[in-house]
Design a protein around this motif. Structure first.
Motif, PDB file in Angstrom:
ATOM      1  N   ARG A 230       0.840  -1.193   0.000  1.00 21.53           N
ATOM      2  CA  ARG A 230       0.000   0.000   0.000  1.00 21.53           C
ATOM      3  C   ARG A 230       0.881   1.251   0.000  1.00 21.53           C
ATOM      4  N   ILE A 231       0.449   2.244  -0.742  1.00 20.90           N
ATOM      5  CA  ILE A 231       1.211   3.489  -0.832  1.00 20.90           C
ATOM      6  C   ILE A 231       1.452   4.086   0.547  1.00 20.90           C
ATOM      7  N   GLU A 232       0.418   4.044   1.400  1.00 21.09           N
ATOM      8  CA  GLU A 232       0.543   4.676   2.715  1.00 21.09           C
ATOM      9  C   GLU A 232       1.591   3.998   3.596  1.00 21.09           C
ATOM     10  N   ASP A 233       1.998   2.779   3.237  1.00 23.61           N
ATOM     11  CA  ASP A 233       3.039   2.096   4.011  1.00 23.61           C
ATOM     12  C   ASP A 233       4.448   2.511   3.586  1.00 23.61           C
ATOM     13  N   SER A 235       6.605   5.524   3.340  1.00 23.69           N
ATOM     14  CA  SER A 235       6.979   6.918   3.566  1.00 23.69           C
ATOM     15  C   SER A 235       8.129   7.273   2.628  1.00 23.69           C
TER      16      SER A 235
END
Length: 390
Positions: A230-233, A235
């Motif tokens: 996932r993109i949010e994982d 940084s």
């Protein structure tokens, strides 16, 4: 309303074909389901073959490209902790590629079309080609709730993988070939200078990495990742750390970090539809084929299709001969499949597959070692990378 050629899709292939036809006096209208701003907001690849550069010049839209693009005469392959440069120019008799973003190509072609007063209808809804198996095809669409019809001689589908053109072809008339890859590319754009002045393709036990750029101050970087990430994982700090782990020390030292302004995960696939002609409907670019970005062939293959179709349509209207359009599909597909092979080869050689064990990793490294130390092998890579002849 009537025109000679209706072009569905205002990406670079549709715009390029439209401009080339207009320069020959062949009337055309472009239909685009999205807005102009949305089309210009798409972030895409930016490595252009010499043949693509020549075609953009022929369209009369190459001035800014030559002023701002970055000519590259080589690439580097990174493995076993070292960088190995492939001298594209020396191996191909002086041929090179140019880094110039697809968004910029689109912008230049849009500006050229608008300056010439050529018709592009944006936000055209429910576009549908009709009767292309006969002698009188036409296209219907809706604009601001009102239905419209354009009669024409030919329809060209430049509307991408998810567009209506290929979907309009009867399933019995088309065959598709596909290979899905079990990983994706996590990519970022950042306003930082690139790690080097040429692209770096890295093979590493942790996975593939690519150091690219859009300009001298804007960098494009990728790392191989699982498709379910996932993109949010991810940084920015995690991305930069992972990128540097996969590069040799000398390349990692050149990484300038900064905040990303675009981040995405893209799946990789190879896809080809055959044939590319159905009566008076032609498929062009991503509407007909998709390649992994590893070989930098997506936009260049679209330009290749445009070249063959443009030649055929010009011959039809100049000489009343259908020989060129009759040969379009076979000519284009011959070059497409060679580029599909090259992109598949680059992808399998540089990526860590789920079933790649230590043996498989050493085989990849041995192939890369042979590639960079054999002039013939290096020349084969260079010939494909700068673009095969038409």
């Amino acid at each position: 309303m009537r025109t000679q050629v209706v072009i569905i899709g205002s990406g670079p292939s549709g715009l390029l074909l439209g401009q080339l036809l207009a320069n020959e006096g062949i009337a055309n209208i472009i239909l685009e389901r999205a807005s102009r701003d949305h089309v210009l907001g798409r972030v895409r690849a930016g490595v252009l073959e010499q043949g693509t550069l020549d075609l953009i010049d022929e369209a009369g839209a190459g001035e800014r490209m030559h002023a701002e693009g970055l000519p590259h005469e080589g690439i580097s392959l990174a493995f076993d902790g070292r960088l190995h440069r492939i001298d594209l120019a020396a191996l191909t008799g002086g041929k090179r590629v140019m880094v110039y973003g697809q968004t910029e190509v689109t912008h230049d072609l849009m500006d050229k079309r608008e300056a010439a007063g050529l018709a592009t209808i944006y936000e055209a809804g429910n576009v549908e080609p009709h009767d292309f198996s006969g002698e009188a095809p036409y296209v219907t669409y809706e604009k601001d709730g009102v239905g419209h019809r354009i009669d024409c001689d030919f329809i060209t589908g430049c509307d991408g993988f998810h567009g209506v053109s290929r979907k309009s072809v009867p399933s019995t008339a088309i065959r598709t070939y596909e290979r899905a890859y079990p990983f994706g590319w996590l990519g970022i754009l950042a306003e930082v200078p690139p790690a080097g002045h040429e692209l770096i393709y890295a093979n590493h036990p942790r996975g593939f990495a690519l150091c690219s750029m859009r300009s001298t101050h804007r960098s494009r970087y990728y790392v191989q990742c699982p498709l379910d990430d996932r993109i949010e994982d991810w940084s920015d700090d995690r991305f930069w750390d992972e990128l540097r782990r996969r590069l040799p020390a000398e390349a990692a030292a050149g990484i300038v970090t900064g905040a990303s302004f675009e981040k995405s995960i893209a799946p990789l696939r190879s896809f080809v539809a055959e044939p590319l002609r159905f009566g008076r409907l032609f498929l062009v670019g991503d509407a007909a084929h998709i390649v992994p970005p590893t070989g930098a062939k997506g936009l260049n293959l679209a330009a290749s299709d445009v070249r063959y179709l443009y030649w055929g349509l010009r011959e039809f209207y100049r000489e009343n001969s259908s020989a060129g359009i009759d040969a379009y599909s076979s000519r284009a597909l011959s070059r497409v499949w060679k580029a599909v092979r090259f992109s598949w080869w680059m992808t399998t050689m540089l990526h860590r597959f789920p079933d790649t064990d230590d043996f498989g990793q050493r085989i990849q490294e041995a192939e890369l070692d042979y590639l960079v130390h054999s002039q013939m092998a290096s020349a084969a890579l260079a010939e494909n990378y700068v673009g095969l002849p038409y």
